[in-house]
Design a protein around this motif. Structure first.
Motif, PDB file in Angstrom:
ATOM      1  N   PHE A  20      49.509  27.059  43.678  1.00 48.46           N
ATOM      2  CA  PHE A  20      48.693  27.647  44.730  1.00 48.46           C
ATOM      3  C   PHE A  20      48.530  26.649  45.863  1.00 48.46           C
ATOM      4  O   PHE A  20      48.609  25.444  45.662  1.00 48.46           O
ATOM      5  N   ALA A  21      48.264  27.168  47.042  1.00 55.93           N
ATOM      6  CA  ALA A  21      47.960  26.318  48.196  1.00 55.93           C
ATOM      7  C   ALA A  21      46.657  26.800  48.808  1.00 55.93           C
ATOM      8  O   ALA A  21      46.463  27.997  49.002  1.00 55.93           O
ATOM      9  N   TRP A  22      45.742  25.888  49.063  1.00 59.85           N
ATOM     10  CA  TRP A  22      44.471  26.212  49.692  1.00 59.85           C
ATOM     11  C   TRP A  22      44.444  25.608  51.075  1.00 59.85           C
ATOM     12  O   TRP A  22      44.988  24.532  51.312  1.00 59.85           O
ATOM     13  N   GLU A  23      43.793  26.286  51.967  1.00 55.13           N
ATOM     14  CA  GLU A  23      43.666  25.787  53.335  1.00 55.13           C
ATOM     15  C   GLU A  23      42.205  25.873  53.751  1.00 55.13           C
ATOM     16  O   GLU A  23      41.583  26.921  53.648  1.00 55.13           O
ATOM     17  N   TRP A  24      41.655  24.743  54.182  1.00 53.71           N
ATOM     18  CA  TRP A  24      40.298  24.703  54.690  1.00 53.71           C
ATOM     19  C   TRP A  24      40.362  24.580  56.203  1.00 53.71           C
ATOM     20  O   TRP A  24      41.051  23.728  56.739  1.00 53.71           O
ATOM     21  N   ARG A  25      39.652  25.443  56.882  1.00 52.96           N
ATOM     22  CA  ARG A  25      39.545  25.375  58.343  1.00 52.96           C
ATOM     23  C   ARG A  25      38.066  25.245  58.679  1.00 52.96           C
ATOM     24  O   ARG A  25      37.270  26.088  58.289  1.00 52.96           O
ATOM     25  N   HIS A  26      37.750  24.194  59.378  1.00 53.10           N
ATOM     26  CA  HIS A  26      36.362  24.000  59.778  1.00 53.10           C
ATOM     27  C   HIS A  26      36.212  24.308  61.254  1.00 53.10           C
ATOM     28  O   HIS A  26      36.842  23.693  62.095  1.00 53.10           O
ATOM     29  N   CYS A  27      35.397  25.298  61.551  1.00 56.31           N
ATOM     30  CA  CYS A  27      35.054  25.638  62.924  1.00 56.31           C
ATOM     31  C   CYS A  27      33.573  25.325  63.086  1.00 56.31           C
ATOM     32  O   CYS A  27      32.845  25.247  62.103  1.00 56.31           O
ATOM     33  N   PRO A  28      33.102  25.172  64.304  1.00 57.44           N
ATOM     34  CA  PRO A  28      31.686  24.827  64.493  1.00 57.44           C
ATOM     35  C   PRO A  28      30.718  25.778  63.798  1.00 57.44           C
ATOM     36  O   PRO A  28      29.692  25.355  63.301  1.00 57.44           O
ATOM     37  N   ASP A  29      31.041  27.057  63.722  1.00 60.55           N
ATOM     38  CA  ASP A  29      30.096  28.013  63.146  1.00 60.55           C
ATOM     39  C   ASP A  29      30.443  28.476  61.738  1.00 60.55           C
ATOM     40  O   ASP A  29      29.701  29.230  61.136  1.00 60.55           O
ATOM     41  N   ARG A  30      31.581  28.058  61.200  1.00 58.59           N
ATOM     42  CA  ARG A  30      31.938  28.515  59.853  1.00 58.59           C
ATOM     43  C   ARG A  30      33.050  27.649  59.258  1.00 58.59           C
ATOM     44  O   ARG A  30      33.756  26.956  59.966  1.00 58.59           O
ATOM     45  N   ILE A  31      33.199  27.746  57.950  1.00 57.12           N
ATOM     46  CA  ILE A  31      34.325  27.140  57.240  1.00 57.12           C
ATOM     47  C   ILE A  31      35.059  28.277  56.553  1.00 57.12           C
ATOM     48  O   ILE A  31      34.455  29.077  55.848  1.00 57.12           O
ATOM     49  N   THR A  32      36.366  28.370  56.763  1.00 60.32           N
ATOM     50  CA  THR A  32      37.178  29.406  56.148  1.00 60.32           C
ATOM     51  C   THR A  32      38.053  28.752  55.093  1.00 60.32           C
ATOM     52  O   THR A  32      38.702  27.751  55.355  1.00 60.32           O
ATOM     53  N   ILE A  33      38.065  29.318  53.899  1.00 58.24           N
ATOM     54  CA  ILE A  33      38.924  28.816  52.820  1.00 58.24           C
ATOM     55  C   ILE A  33      39.825  29.960  52.400  1.00 58.24           C
ATOM     56  O   ILE A  33      39.365  31.053  52.109  1.00 58.24           O
ATOM     57  N   SER A  34      41.124  29.719  52.399  1.00 55.34           N
ATOM     58  CA  SER A  34      42.054  30.739  51.935  1.00 55.34           C
ATOM     59  C   SER A  34      42.980  30.123  50.907  1.00 55.34           C
ATOM     60  O   SER A  34      43.282  28.942  50.970  1.00 55.34           O
ATOM     61  N   ALA A  35      43.406  30.940  49.950  1.00 55.46           N
ATOM     62  CA  ALA A  35      44.334  30.480  48.913  1.00 55.46           C
ATOM     63  C   ALA A  35      45.592  31.312  48.987  1.00 55.46           C
ATOM     64  O   ALA A  35      45.535  32.525  49.120  1.00 55.46           O
ATOM     65  N   LYS A  36      46.737  30.657  48.898  1.00 55.06           N
ATOM     66  CA  LYS A  36      48.013  31.365  48.906  1.00 55.06           C
ATOM     67  C   LYS A  36      48.770  30.984  47.642  1.00 55.06           C
ATOM     68  O   LYS A  36      48.884  29.822  47.310  1.00 55.06           O
ATOM     69  N   SER A  37      49.289  31.989  46.982  1.00 53.32           N
ATOM     70  CA  SER A  37      50.040  31.764  45.760  1.00 53.32           C
ATOM     71  C   SER A  37      51.531  31.789  46.064  1.00 53.32           C
ATOM     72  O   SER A  37      51.999  32.578  46.860  1.00 53.32           O
ATOM     73  N   SER A  38      52.248  30.903  45.392  1.00 56.01           N
ATOM     74  CA  SER A  38      53.703  30.935  45.522  1.00 56.01           C
ATOM     75  C   SER A  38      54.286  32.059  44.680  1.00 56.01           C
ATOM     76  O   SER A  38      55.467  32.338  44.737  1.00 56.01           O
ATOM     77  N   MET A  39      53.436  32.712  43.893  1.00 62.74           N
ATOM     78  CA  MET A  39      53.875  33.811  43.037  1.00 62.74           C
ATOM     79  C   MET A  39      53.312  35.111  43.603  1.00 62.74           C
ATOM     80  O   MET A  39      52.291  35.608  43.167  1.00 62.74           O
ATOM     81  N   SER A  40      53.993  35.661  44.596  1.00 62.52           N
ATOM     82  CA  SER A  40      53.493  36.883  45.219  1.00 62.52           C
ATOM     83  C   SER A  40      53.722  38.081  44.300  1.00 62.52           C
ATOM     84  O   SER A  40      54.609  38.087  43.464  1.00 62.52           O
ATOM     85  N   LYS A  41      52.882  39.089  44.497  1.00 58.17           N
ATOM     86  CA  LYS A  41      52.982  40.334  43.732  1.00 58.17           C
ATOM     87  C   LYS A  41      53.427  41.462  44.646  1.00 58.17           C
ATOM     88  O   LYS A  41      53.210  41.430  45.843  1.00 58.17           O
ATOM     89  N   ARG A  42      54.013  42.468  44.025  1.00 58.78           N
ATOM     90  CA  ARG A  42      54.364  43.704  44.735  1.00 58.78           C
ATOM     91  C   ARG A  42      53.181  44.658  44.563  1.00 58.78           C
ATOM     92  O   ARG A  42      52.883  45.085  43.452  1.00 58.78           O
TER      93      ARG A  42
END
Length: 159
Positions: A20-42
């Motif tokens: 899995f890969a996680w990405e943290w984005r910090h903006c002044p008003d919020r923090i966004t965390i998203s996870a992406k899997s290398s094992m995609s589903k149909r």
């Protein structure tokens, strides 16, 4: 976890554990965390709202789900039951021995293709709309969704 990339100016950090890969984005008003899997589903999204003439809450929910799933790297197909033309089943014999309408064969192929199926429908009188029920009766016939048991009944092993 292994930190792959850090972008101090944009305050973005990407981390992975190989699967899995996680990405943290910090903006002044919020923090966004998203996870992406290398094992995609149909994923097959089945829109069960019977009114396709205008957009409803079910359509907004399906669109939001689709955006999130696509962002996570999954492959999507969408099917709108209201846009399909098929007859109603009128007997058990027709369900057990009848031929699936040609207009529903692509829907069955999409169901076979999918690893994950999500239904979107309103509750009408405490249940799903009749059109969606009939769609499920048509596509999930014996031989497709179920196999016959030793006694010939269509309630055997699920595919």
């Amino acid at each position: 976890l292994v930190v792959q990339e850090v972008y101090p100016a944009a305050q973005i950090r990407r981390v992975t554990n190989g699967k899995f890969a996680w990405e943290w984005r910090h903006c002044p008003d919020r923090i966004t965390i998203s996870a992406k899997s290398s094992m995609s589903k149909r994923i097959l999204l089945i829109q069960g709202h019977p009114d396709s003439s205008e957009l409803h809450l079910c359509h907004a929910l399906a669109r939001s789900y689709a955006e999130g799933a696509a962002e996570a790297g999954h492959v999507l197909r969408e099917l709108s039951v209201a846009e399909l033309d098929f007859p109603l089943l009128r007997s058990q014999k027709e369900w057990e021995q009848g031929v699936v309408p040609a207009s529903l064969v692509p829907a069955q192929n999409d169901i076979l293709w999918a690893e994950h199926i999500v239904f979107f429908f309103p509750l009408w009188l405490g249940d799903m709309p009749a059109l969606l029920k009939d769609f499920l009766e048509q596509v999930a016939r014996p031989g497709f969704a179920l196999t016959r048991d030793e006694g010939g009944k269509p309630w055997g092993t699920r595919h």
